[in-house]
Motif scaffolding. Structure first.
Motif, PDB file in Angstrom:
ATOM      1  N   LEU A   8       1.111  -1.688  -0.434  1.00  0.00           N
ATOM      2  CA  LEU A   8      -0.320   0.010  -0.068  1.00  0.00           C
ATOM      3  C   LEU A   8       1.004   1.558  -0.074  1.00  0.00           C
ATOM      4  CD1 LEU A   8      -2.634   1.267   0.422  1.00  0.00           C
ATOM      5  CD2 LEU A   8      -2.309   1.379   2.573  1.00  0.00           C
ATOM      6  N   VAL A   9       0.848   2.206  -0.768  1.00  0.00           N
ATOM      7  CA  VAL A   9       1.599   2.879  -1.326  1.00  0.00           C
ATOM      8  C   VAL A   9       0.962   4.780  -0.475  1.00  0.00           C
ATOM      9  CG1 VAL A   9       2.555   5.544  -2.087  1.00  0.00           C
ATOM     10  CG2 VAL A   9       3.006   2.354  -2.524  1.00  0.00           C
ATOM     11  N   LEU A  10       0.821   5.523  -0.114  1.00  0.00           N
ATOM     12  CA  LEU A  10      -0.103   6.934   0.686  1.00  0.00           C
ATOM     13  C   LEU A  10       0.954   7.879   0.504  1.00  0.00           C
ATOM     14  CD1 LEU A  10      -0.687   5.638   3.723  1.00  0.00           C
ATOM     15  CD2 LEU A  10      -2.456   5.737   1.906  1.00  0.00           C
ATOM     16  N   GLY A  11       0.392   9.070  -0.708  1.00  0.00           N
ATOM     17  CA  GLY A  11       1.437   9.537  -1.430  1.00  0.00           C
ATOM     18  C   GLY A  11       2.542  10.081  -2.656  1.00  0.00           C
ATOM     19  N   SER A  12       1.547   8.784  -3.610  1.00  0.00           N
ATOM     20  CA  SER A  12       1.705   8.025  -4.375  1.00  0.00           C
ATOM     21  C   SER A  12       2.288   9.173  -5.738  1.00  0.00           C
ATOM     22  CB  SER A  12       1.138   7.058  -5.196  1.00  0.00           C
ATOM     23  OG  SER A  12      -0.059   7.739  -5.178  1.00  0.00           O
ATOM     24  N   THR A  13       1.139  11.013  -5.785  1.00  0.00           N
ATOM     25  CA  THR A  13       1.745  11.469  -6.526  1.00  0.00           C
ATOM     26  C   THR A  13       2.495  12.585  -5.612  1.00  0.00           C
ATOM     27  OG1 THR A  13      -0.235  12.675  -5.292  1.00  0.00           O
ATOM     28  CG2 THR A  13      -0.674  11.389  -6.783  1.00  0.00           C
ATOM     29  N   GLY A  14       3.470  12.601  -5.230  1.00  0.00           N
ATOM     30  CA  GLY A  14       4.601  13.144  -4.555  1.00  0.00           C
ATOM     31  C   GLY A  14       5.925  12.586  -5.465  1.00  0.00           C
ATOM     32  N   LEU A  15       6.916  13.592  -5.087  1.00  0.00           N
ATOM     33  CA  LEU A  15       7.869  13.366  -5.953  1.00  0.00           C
ATOM     34  C   LEU A  15       8.607  12.101  -5.242  1.00  0.00           C
ATOM     35  CD1 LEU A  15      10.184  14.518  -7.352  1.00  0.00           C
ATOM     36  CD2 LEU A  15      11.186  15.563  -5.554  1.00  0.00           C
ATOM     37  N   VAL A  16       8.499  11.581  -3.990  1.00  0.00           N
ATOM     38  CA  VAL A  16       9.515  10.302  -4.089  1.00  0.00           C
ATOM     39  C   VAL A  16       8.448   9.354  -4.570  1.00  0.00           C
ATOM     40  CG1 VAL A  16      10.065   8.855  -2.209  1.00  0.00           C
ATOM     41  CG2 VAL A  16      11.123  10.986  -1.854  1.00  0.00           C
ATOM     42  N   GLY A  17       6.468   9.024  -3.555  1.00  0.00           N
ATOM     43  CA  GLY A  17       5.768   8.359  -3.943  1.00  0.00           C
ATOM     44  C   GLY A  17       5.335   8.286  -5.648  1.00  0.00           C
ATOM     45  N   ARG A  18       6.241   8.483  -6.715  1.00  0.00           N
ATOM     46  CA  ARG A  18       6.084   8.384  -7.760  1.00  0.00           C
ATOM     47  C   ARG A  18       7.057   7.674  -8.039  1.00  0.00           C
ATOM     48  NH1 ARG A  18       4.291  13.878 -11.166  1.00  0.00           N
ATOM     49  NH2 ARG A  18       4.814  12.439 -13.262  1.00  0.00           N
ATOM     50  N   ALA A  19       8.488   7.977  -7.678  1.00  0.00           N
ATOM     51  CA  ALA A  19       9.544   7.450  -7.869  1.00  0.00           C
ATOM     52  C   ALA A  19       8.996   5.484  -7.087  1.00  0.00           C
ATOM     53  CB  ALA A  19      11.043   7.968  -7.560  1.00  0.00           C
ATOM     54  N   LEU A  20       8.691   5.604  -6.403  1.00  0.00           N
ATOM     55  CA  LEU A  20       8.663   4.038  -5.451  1.00  0.00           C
ATOM     56  C   LEU A  20       7.857   3.853  -6.249  1.00  0.00           C
ATOM     57  CD1 LEU A  20       8.577   2.642  -3.124  1.00  0.00           C
ATOM     58  CD2 LEU A  20       6.766   4.078  -1.924  1.00  0.00           C
ATOM     59  N   VAL A  21       6.992   4.188  -6.630  1.00  0.00           N
ATOM     60  CA  VAL A  21       5.727   3.718  -7.316  1.00  0.00           C
ATOM     61  C   VAL A  21       5.693   2.835  -8.524  1.00  0.00           C
ATOM     62  CG1 VAL A  21       3.424   3.347  -8.358  1.00  0.00           C
ATOM     63  CG2 VAL A  21       3.618   4.124  -6.295  1.00  0.00           C
ATOM     64  N   LYS A  22       6.638   2.870  -9.281  1.00  0.00           N
ATOM     65  CA  LYS A  22       7.724   3.088 -10.490  1.00  0.00           C
ATOM     66  C   LYS A  22       8.367   1.403 -10.320  1.00  0.00           C
ATOM     67  CE  LYS A  22       7.738   7.117 -13.024  1.00  0.00           C
ATOM     68  NZ  LYS A  22       8.100   8.526 -13.004  1.00  0.00           N
ATOM     69  N   LYS A  23       8.916   2.163  -9.253  1.00  0.00           N
ATOM     70  CA  LYS A  23      10.487   0.971  -8.580  1.00  0.00           C
ATOM     71  C   LYS A  23       9.468  -0.115  -8.488  1.00  0.00           C
ATOM     72  CE  LYS A  23      13.981   3.276  -7.337  1.00  0.00           C
ATOM     73  NZ  LYS A  23      14.856   3.099  -8.270  1.00  0.00           N
TER      74      LYS A  23
END
Length: 210
Positions: A8-23
């Motif tokens: 589960l990811v919270l904050g997926s549209t932020g700078l780190v969140g987007r990088a995280l979801v891609k990974k």
């Protein structure tokens, strides 16, 4: 071929969140990733050929009502704002302390294997700087939470990457980043500007997979 882990990811549209979801989408240990968001995710944000991603639009003012989505292996919390963007200290604290603290409580209730969130270098509940004090108070609150399995915080310095909005100091940091990353060594290494992808990788490393 995907593995069997869920996130589960919270904050997926932020700078780190987007990088995280891609990974996470590219990580073959995960079979599904749920993102709780305030508004629908633009399709251009993520390449998801295996259909792992499930974005769910929620009302964060009723965060407690979404406990069921925390029934996953790993929770990644990238929620965060600035006082300028939030509009006041109280609004900043609601996002950077209250929402993250509630997320940790919901993760505990669902017995997740691990909970990782973004703090800040210099976080200290005794700091005279409001931002660092809030971050420190949050660290204390989460780390002292009973029965929360494997909680861990990443403590980045200035975050680097391409944002949707412009931040003056971070714009300067982007330009000076190569110099800072070269001269900040040894005990000063923790103050190096960090690229979003580096922070995202660290968050994944901190999760418990066994």
């Amino acid at each position: 071929m995907s593995g069997n882990k869920t996130a589960l990811v919270l904050g997926s549209t932020g700078l780190v969140g987007r990088a995280l979801v891609k990974k996470l989408l590219a990580d073959n240990r995960y079979k599904s990733i749920v993102c709780l968001v305030r508004r629908p995710l633009p399709e251009r944000y993520f390449d998801d050929p295996e259909r792992k991603l499930s974005p769910i639009v929620i009302d964060f003012s009723d965060f407690q009502d979404y406990q069921g989505y925390f029934s996953v292996d790993h929770v990644y919390c990238c929620l965060g704002t600035t006082i300028k963007a939030a509009g006041s200290r109280a609004a900043f604290r609601k996002v950077d302390f209250e929402y993250v603290h509630v997320a940790a409580q919901l993760a505990r209730a669902q017995r997740v294997k691990s909970f990782v969130w973004i703090s800040s270098v210099g976080a200290d509940a005794g700091s005279r700087q409001f931002y660092l004090r809030v971050k420190g108070e949050l660290e204390n609150a989460i780390m002292r939470m009973p029965q929360l399995n494997h909680a861990a915080a990443v403590r980045p310095s200035l975050l680097l990457g391409s944002r949707d909005e412009t931040r003056f100091l971070e714009g300067i940091g982007q330009k000076l980043a190569p110099l800072f990353r070269k001269v900040l060594v040894g005990r000063f290494k923790k103050y190096r500007p960090a690229y979003a992808s580096e922070v995202a990788s660290k968050m994944i490393q901190l999760q418990r997979f066994s």
